[in-house]
Design a protein around this motif. Structure first.
Motif, short mmCIF file in Angstrom:
data_model
loop_
_atom_site.label_atom_id
_atom_site.label_comp_id
_atom_site.label_asym_id
_atom_site.label_seq_id
_atom_site.Cartn_x
_atom_site.Cartn_y
_atom_site.Cartn_z
N LYS A 1 55.67 25.27 50.23
CA LYS A 1 56.48 25.42 48.49
C LYS A 1 56.24 26.64 47.78
N MET A 2 54.94 26.77 47.65
CA MET A 2 54.76 28.39 47.04
C MET A 2 54.73 29.08 47.14
N ARG A 3 55.51 29.59 48.98
CA ARG A 3 56.28 30.46 49.24
C ARG A 3 57.80 30.60 49.23
N VAL A 4 58.34 29.09 48.53
CA VAL A 4 59.58 29.47 48.24
C VAL A 4 59.47 29.09 46.66
N MET B 1 47.38 32.63 51.90
CA MET B 1 48.63 32.78 51.06
C MET B 1 48.46 34.24 50.15
N GLN B 2 47.02 34.65 49.93
CA GLN B 2 46.90 36.11 49.40
C GLN B 2 47.20 36.87 50.51
N ASP B 3 46.70 37.14 51.66
CA ASP B 3 47.22 38.09 51.91
C ASP B 3 48.78 38.44 52.19
N GLU B 4 49.37 37.54 52.02
CA GLU B 4 51.41 36.97 52.08
C GLU B 4 51.35 38.40 50.77
N LEU B 5 50.82 37.68 49.84
CA LEU B 5 51.22 38.45 48.54
C LEU B 5 50.98 39.88 48.58
N LEU B 6 50.04 40.35 49.23
CA LEU B 6 49.87 42.00 49.22
C LEU B 6 50.80 42.12 50.08
N ARG B 7 50.78 41.54 51.17
CA ARG B 7 52.23 41.99 52.29
C ARG B 7 53.33 42.42 51.66
N LEU B 8 53.78 41.54 50.54
CA LEU B 8 55.16 40.92 50.11
C LEU B 8 54.94 42.16 49.00
N THR C 1 55.22 44.63 39.72
CA THR C 1 55.04 45.01 39.45
C THR C 1 54.74 43.74 38.94
N LEU C 2 52.75 43.70 39.05
CA LEU C 2 52.24 42.11 39.14
C LEU C 2 51.03 41.47 37.55
N LEU C 3 51.41 40.64 37.21
CA LEU C 3 50.74 40.89 36.36
C LEU C 3 50.02 38.81 36.72
N PHE C 4 49.04 38.80 36.84
CA PHE C 4 48.97 37.32 37.88
C PHE C 4 47.60 36.97 36.69
N VAL C 5 47.07 35.92 36.69
CA VAL C 5 46.39 35.00 36.38
C VAL C 5 45.28 34.68 36.96
N THR C 6 43.81 34.09 36.99
CA THR C 6 43.02 33.76 37.69
C THR C 6 41.70 33.54 37.38
N HIS C 7 40.76 32.19 37.37
CA HIS C 7 38.92 32.48 36.98
C HIS C 7 38.46 32.66 38.10
N ALA C 8 39.28 32.86 39.67
CA ALA C 8 38.40 32.75 40.49
C ALA C 8 38.36 34.53 40.59
N ILE C 9 37.17 35.01 40.52
CA ILE C 9 36.51 36.70 40.85
C ILE C 9 36.91 37.52 42.52
N GLU C 10 36.32 36.44 42.96
CA GLU C 10 36.92 36.83 44.19
C GLU C 10 38.86 37.27 44.43
N GLU C 11 39.59 36.28 44.06
CA GLU C 11 40.58 36.18 43.88
C GLU C 11 41.08 37.70 43.43
N ALA C 12 40.32 37.72 41.87
CA ALA C 12 41.33 38.52 40.87
C ALA C 12 40.68 40.53 41.69
N VAL C 13 39.06 40.22 42.72
CA VAL C 13 38.99 41.01 43.38
C VAL C 13 40.22 41.55 44.47
N ALA C 14 40.03 40.63 45.18
CA ALA C 14 41.19 40.73 46.40
C ALA C 14 42.33 41.61 46.58
N LEU C 15 43.15 40.58 45.10
CA LEU C 15 44.54 41.37 44.85
C LEU C 15 45.17 42.16 43.69
N GLY C 16 43.84 42.51 42.94
CA GLY C 16 44.19 43.24 42.07
C GLY C 16 43.86 45.05 42.34
N SER C 17 44.71 45.61 42.06
CA SER C 17 44.37 47.04 41.37
C SER C 17 43.35 47.62 40.33
#
Ligand SMILES: Nc1ncnc2c1ncn2[C@@H]1O[C@H](COP(=O)(O)OP(=O)(O)O)[C@@H](O)[C@H]1O
Ligand SMILES: [Mg+2]
Length: 266
Positions: free
Chosen positions: A158-161, A191-198, A205-221
């Motif tokens: 569902k998230m992919r859709v 899904m994190q890997d796939e978002l980066l691939r997309l 241009t991406l504005l992404f909210v998270t409270h997970a620090i690892e996720e922010a570092v994995a996905l952000g510029s």
């Protein structure tokens, strides 16, 4: 498979100096039964074309409120919020939002129709919308599910859709509010890997909210750290390339967000 139906840079408009998004001293809040509640205040940042900016902060620091204001759901109490240099006054397909909830799809529409929906609203002919949807379906790894209905899909599917539907609208900025928070750990990583691939394919241009620090570092510029309620900008940090530097950045953000815990372990 043919290349992206939306070529890399389909969103680009060639403003060289104007950021896609700019917030100048924005304050947001809610009128409540007991008075005015400030959600976040004095927020300034800008987002350049193709950047991936992550907003991190404790629960209740105003992340969703901030993203909602960018989406045009509510107006700033003070300050300015500009998209391509023009004030945001209402929601629009130039700012598509992906939420955490699995039930954000239209349950009576198939996967393909859900994805084609924003383009149909914008007047794209049915056949063309369908063709674009099919390509996006392949790109988010859902080949064979074009005619499936949302209730038959897993949370990750569902998230992919939802992501494909948001990309179909070719937004100027893709807004994501803790999109992977309700997924199991493994699906979340995938899904994190796939978002980066997309992102590599499309360059959105991406504005992404998270409270997970690892996720922010994995996905952000870049990462914008908000202080606890009411949220203010505590730091804006570039994400480095090496694993070692990234680990150091994670530790630094931990110290910013959880100073008490760091003191306990010292
Ligand atoms: N619709 C609302 N009405 C009143 N207060 C709200 C509303 N939505 C959020 N808040 C309050 O605004 C603050 C920020 O909330 P929110 O933006 O949801 O934070 P976050 O997404 O960082 O967890 C919180 O104190 C929350 O209780
Ligand atoms: Mg939130």
């Amino acid at each position: 498979m043919e290349g992206p139906v939306l070529p890399r840079g389909a969103w680009r408009r060639g403003h060289l100096s104007t950021p896609v998004l700019e917030l100048r001293d924005v304050s947001l809040g809610y009128r409540t039964a007991t008075g005015w509640l400030t959600a976040c205040e004095g927020i300034s940042f800008s987002l350049a074309e193709g950047e991936r900016l992550m907003l991190v902060g404790a629960s209740g620091c105003g992340k969703s409120t901030l993203l909602g204001a960018v989406a045009g759901f509510h107006a700033p109490h003070a300050g300015q919020l500009l998209l391509d240099g023009r004030p945001v006054t209402q929601p629009g397909p130039d700012r598509m939002m992906v939420f955490q909830e699995f039930e954000q799809l239209l349950p009576w529409k198939s996967v393909a129709d859900n994805i084609a929906y924003p383009r149909r609203l914008a007047g794209t002919p049915r056949a063309e919308g369908r063709r674009e949807a099919e390509t996006l379906i392949a790109q988010v790894g859902l080949t064979g599910f074009a005619d499936a209905f949302p209730h038959t899909l897993s949370g990750g599917m569902k998230m992919r859709v939802a992501i494909a539907r948001a990309l179909a609208a070719r937004p100027r900025v893709l807004l994501m509010d803790e999109p992977f928070a309700a997924l199991d750990a493994l699906t979340r990583r995938r899904m994190q890997d796939e978002l980066l691939r997309l992102w590599r394919d499309f360059g959105f241009t991406l504005l992404f909210v998270t409270h997970a620090i690892e996720e922010a570092v994995a996905l952000g510029s870049r990462i914008l750290v908000l202080s606890p309620h009411p949220g203010r900008v505590q730091a804006v940090l570039d994400v480095p390339d090496t694993l070692e530097e990234r680990a150091a950045l994670e530790a630094r953000i931990h110290r910013l967000l959880l100073p008490e815990e760091v003191a306990l372990h010292a």
